[in-house]
Design a protein around this motif. Structure first.
Motif, PDB file in Angstrom:
ATOM      1  N   ARG A   1       0.778  -1.236   0.112  1.00  0.00           N
ATOM      2  CA  ARG A   1       0.077   0.194  -0.082  1.00  0.00           C
ATOM      3  C   ARG A   1       0.900   1.242  -0.050  1.00  0.00           C
ATOM      4  O   ARG A   1       0.551   2.274  -0.689  1.00  0.00           O
ATOM      5  CB  ARG A   1      -0.926   0.072   1.111  1.00  0.00           C
ATOM      6  N   ALA A   2       1.910   1.361   0.772  1.00  0.00           N
ATOM      7  CA  ALA A   2       2.789   2.537   0.796  1.00  0.00           C
ATOM      8  C   ALA A   2       3.566   2.553  -0.517  1.00  0.00           C
ATOM      9  O   ALA A   2       3.885   3.699  -0.867  1.00  0.00           O
ATOM     10  CB  ALA A   2       3.835   2.300   2.126  1.00  0.00           C
TER      11      ALA A   2
ATOM     12  N   GLY B 213       2.428   1.861  -3.280  1.00  0.00           N
ATOM     13  CA  GLY B 213       1.378   2.555  -4.323  1.00  0.00           C
ATOM     14  C   GLY B 213       1.329   3.894  -4.382  1.00  0.00           C
ATOM     15  O   GLY B 213       0.925   4.847  -5.039  1.00  0.00           O
ATOM     16  N   ASP B 214       1.196   4.381  -2.733  1.00  0.00           N
ATOM     17  CA  ASP B 214       0.824   5.656  -2.581  1.00  0.00           C
ATOM     18  C   ASP B 214       1.923   6.432  -2.693  1.00  0.00           C
ATOM     19  O   ASP B 214       2.113   7.772  -2.555  1.00  0.00           O
ATOM     20  CB  ASP B 214       0.343   5.701  -1.168  1.00  0.00           C
TER      21      ASP B 214
ATOM     22  N   ALA C 271       4.834   6.363  -0.676  1.00  0.00           N
ATOM     23  CA  ALA C 271       5.505   6.516   0.625  1.00  0.00           C
ATOM     24  C   ALA C 271       6.659   5.596   0.751  1.00  0.00           C
ATOM     25  O   ALA C 271       7.503   5.801   1.635  1.00  0.00           O
ATOM     26  CB  ALA C 271       4.604   6.255   1.810  1.00  0.00           C
TER      27      ALA C 271
ATOM     28  N   ARG D 142       7.883   0.539  -7.837  1.00  0.00           N
ATOM     29  CA  ARG D 142       6.602   0.887  -8.808  1.00  0.00           C
ATOM     30  C   ARG D 142       7.314   1.034 -10.428  1.00  0.00           C
ATOM     31  O   ARG D 142       8.394   1.348 -10.703  1.00  0.00           O
ATOM     32  CB  ARG D 142       6.200   2.474  -8.613  1.00  0.00           C
TER      33      ARG D 142
END
Length: 310
Positions: free
Chosen positions: A134-135, A137-138, A140, A278
């Motif tokens: 999640r981090a 993808g965001d 972070a 990413r």
């Protein structure tokens, strides 16, 4: 105040001769004189006194020269910093990791980073696989060290090592004295798992092992915190699961509790550790970190066992 005007002044201060200063900057003398005049008008003071016999700095010029040279050094430093960052040789990279990555991957990778890229700061964040992805993808995190190959096309990935998984029990559990048990014996045990979204690859490896053994797990608890499993198995006669890397701490306090690892076989459940990042981003700092992973790999994780006797 224009930067080129400051450079023109410093060339005059160095040479104390307009001809030589103009040649140094590849300018004509009239152009150099105009730049000096514009700087003086901006500052409202005379910086250079010029006669037919002598060129010298005024008192204001000498004071300005000191600060101007500091300015030039700062601009040059800023340029170097920008180039170093663009080339992945300075700056900050954020890396997520889990327990086995912290044990088997990061020590060598960070040592290589310190040697090859001493001006790069690596910020580490320990998270579950789900939390890392999640981090990532965001934005972070720049790199995530996670269980399982990411299934989304948004991420690229690289296999780092393969880990077996073991059962973990409390010290008073009847399995505590056994070196290993066949997976099928879990059919007679109450089990505790973590919620699947925390680590889908590890969760699926356990379920797949049960399918291969022809049994159905009796799961009494699914916890939000995987580290709480070690605490629960010491308090109740249940069986939890962990990577062999984490279970190597058997006999020590793990997650606040003392647990005993028990090898599972027929089949041996396994989970892969991946580096993920990413897709489609030209991140030189990330590339520097990945190059260090490549340089120090392959990573010597705990040995896999196909049977108890092996």
């Amino acid at each position: 105040m224009e930067f080129r005007h400051v450079l023109a002044f410093l060339a005059i201060a160095d040479e104390l001769h307009f001809g030589r200063a103009a040649a140094k900057l590849h300018l004509t003398q009239p152009s150099l004189s105009q730049q000096l005049q514009r700087l003086e008008r901006t500052l409202g003071v005379e910086l250079v006194s010029r006669t037919t016999h002598e060129v010298r700095l005024t008192r204001a010029g000498k004071a300005f020269e000191v600060e101007a040279r500091i300015l030039i050094r700062q601009v040059e430093k800023a340029g170097r910093s920008a180039r170093e960052a663009a080339a992945g040789r300075s700056g900050t990279i954020r890396v997520g990791y889990n327990f086995p990555a912290g044990q088997h991957v990061l020590p060598a990778a960070l040592e290589k980073m310190q040697t090859d890229f001493p001006d790069v700061t690596v910020v580490l964040e320990e998270k579950s696989t789900g939390g890392q992805l999640r981090a990532l993808g965001d934005g972070a995190l720049d790199v995530a060290l996670v269980y399982g190959r990411p299934v989304t096309s948004k991420f690229q990935h690289r296999l780092l090592l393969r880990l077996s998984m073991v059962a973990v029990v409390g010290r008073t559990h009847k399995w505590a004295g056994r070196p290993g048990v066949p997976f099928a014996e879990l059919a007679g045990q109450t089990c505790v798992l973590f919620q699947r979204q925390l680590s889908p690859a590890m969760y699926d490896a356990i379920v797949r092992g049960a399918d291969q053994a022809g049994i159905r797990l009796k799961v009494a608890y699914e916890l939000e915190d995987p580290s709480a499993i070690e605490i629960l198995v010491t308090a109740r006669p249940v069986v939890g699961f962990a990577s062999v890397s984490r279970a190597m701490l058997a006999g020590a306090v793990v997650g606040g509790a003392q647990v005993v690892p028990v090898q599972l076989y027929d089949p041996v459940p396994v989970v892969d550790l991946y580096a993920a990042w990413r897709e489609g981003q030209n991140n030189q700092l990330r590339n520097s970190f990945l190059s260090c992973l490549d340089a120090v790999g392959p990573f010597p994780g705990p040995p896999l066992r196909n049977s108890i006797g092996s």
